[in-house]
Motif scaffolding. Sequence first.
Motif, short mmCIF file in Angstrom:
data_model
loop_
_atom_site.label_atom_id
_atom_site.label_comp_id
_atom_site.label_asym_id
_atom_site.label_seq_id
_atom_site.Cartn_x
_atom_site.Cartn_y
_atom_site.Cartn_z
N MET A 95 0.84 -1.20 0.00
CA MET A 95 0.00 0.00 0.00
C MET A 95 0.87 1.25 0.00
N ARG A 98 2.34 1.68 -3.46
CA ARG A 98 1.34 2.23 -4.39
C ARG A 98 0.98 3.66 -4.01
N GLY A 99 1.01 3.95 -2.71
CA GLY A 99 0.60 5.27 -2.23
C GLY A 99 1.66 6.34 -2.35
N LYS A 107 -2.12 8.70 -8.95
CA LYS A 107 -2.87 7.49 -8.62
C LYS A 107 -3.82 7.80 -7.46
N ASP A 109 -4.47 5.91 -5.14
CA ASP A 109 -3.82 5.36 -3.95
C ASP A 109 -3.03 6.44 -3.20
N TRP A 113 -3.38 7.33 0.65
CA TRP A 113 -2.21 7.17 1.52
C TRP A 113 -1.93 8.45 2.31
N TRP A 135 -10.70 2.68 -1.84
CA TRP A 135 -9.59 3.59 -1.46
C TRP A 135 -9.68 3.91 0.02
N ARG A 138 -8.84 0.65 2.14
CA ARG A 138 -7.44 0.20 2.11
C ARG A 138 -6.47 1.18 2.73
N TYR A 139 -6.74 2.46 2.59
CA TYR A 139 -5.72 3.45 2.94
C TYR A 139 -5.99 4.23 4.21
N PRO A 283 -9.28 -0.65 -9.17
CA PRO A 283 -9.03 -1.13 -7.81
C PRO A 283 -8.93 -2.64 -7.88
#
Lengths: 323, 226
Positions: A95, A98-99, A107, A109, A113, A135, A138-139, A283
Amino acid sequence: MLGTEPSQDALERCDTLFIVGSSFPYIEFLPEPGTVKCVQIEIDPQRVSLRHPADVALVADTRTCLRALIPMLTQHDHDFLTKAQEGKSHWQKLMEERGTRADKPMKPDVVGWELGKRIPANAIVTSDSGTITTWWARYVPALRGQKHSCSGNLATMACGLPYAIAAAVAYPDRPVYCIIGDGGLSMLMGELITVAAYKLNIKIVVIKNNTLGQIKWEQMVFLGNPEYGCDLYPADFVAIARGAGIDAIHIEDASRCGEQLDSVVNQKLPVLIEAVVDQFTPPLPAKIKASQALKLAEALLRGEPCRTKIIMTNLHDSVRELV
Amino acid sequence: MNASDLLVERMMEWGVDTIFGLPGDGINGVFEALRKQKDKIRFIHVRHEESAAFMACAYAKFTGRLGVCIATSGPGGIHLLNGLYDAKLDGAPVLAITGLQHSDLIGTFTQQDVALDKLFMDVAVYNERVMNGAHVESLTDLAIRSALSKRGVAHLTLPVDVQVQEIKKGRSPRNPLHHTSTAPAFPEHLPAQVDLEHAADILNRGKKSPFLPARGRCMRRMNWNA
């Protein structure tokens, strides 16, 4: 798509399932019936064994029941837990990777993030339905003391902003973060005026990709069809928010995202943050099924209008993750 | 005291201090009662009634208390529906109040003549039309009790003439004032000891047990002494 790889792993490898007041509807992610033992705490007897066959149903309020049950439980060896925690820590690194990408366009992400790092421990966070839910899930970590909500079983669009307004009205001393997509915002957009009228302390983060993302990917990945009817006219939400009397900023550069968020997160007045992101980043579920990959390929072959962009974006991202 | 005054007073007795909605000529009788009590019950004015229903749902989810929304007759009431389904499907206790035409015009294809009580049959766990001033007290208590105990949407709809009707009007001998109450009813029973032991045994034997928690649909007691 809302889950993480370690949580999916845990469900696949377990021998006992403990369902505590949940009617989580995605049965395909639960263990196969008959393969595990199951205990369920559920206040409504009608919902016992709704998603998975329970060996024992404890019909009670979860808090009251856990108070009575926990003293009866013995310590386990921590192998399973440790493995899950290792998986989670590996997932978190993914994560973070990607973030923290500097890609242009940014992105989604990255926004998730950077927000996740800044939302305070006493905040109330609301989200909407669609790729935005992924989003947010996950973040944005759910810290002890925070409250988080979205539309669960109905999974309706448009709930995020009114949910945030209710939170700000009920808890005027707590900061509220509303993490929504452009589709969901446009539906009940008039409530921006309500936010302004009551001067509510809400940070409205609009992750803008000019598309009904979830629907688009479902058309391609579930049905194998090229996308249709999913474009959103690129409205200027900063101008709209300012027109309603709300301060607003525009973010599209990943390298400045954090610093721009810093400039507004401590304000006690409403702010709209329009974060423009790449619409070709899907996603991805934690584990992609072969059938899903096949359907996506089919959609691309059948003339998905953005197929080149999709292929290039995802090829690039997958290679990066493999490497 | 008229039906609307009593409706608002009963809600306050149950601890309600916030109501989300939009006025209209089909619900202005109740709005006058809200105006008179505006220091004790806060009205949040929205742009679209669907938002009011979402707000009532979210209010209930975040605070554990009853969420309340109000809309006018016809289109106002209809607009609430999607937000109310959100409350229904997630088990959030919500009271929805709507208006109806003047009672002697119902069913005559008059303006905004939408049978909201019929419309809300599927979404609501309790769904009634208030027939006269004397009817409002017991129905309000029942509606709120239903929303809280069944964790769902209760709906009361009042014709405009009933909204301003005296509470003495149409009272039957079997309906004395104050025969209902706001006494809390949140059971805290435990499952049978043998079931708890059985559950503990299963969990203790498991080597690999994840648990799937949810907020559940836990409720906090209303603040009776507000």
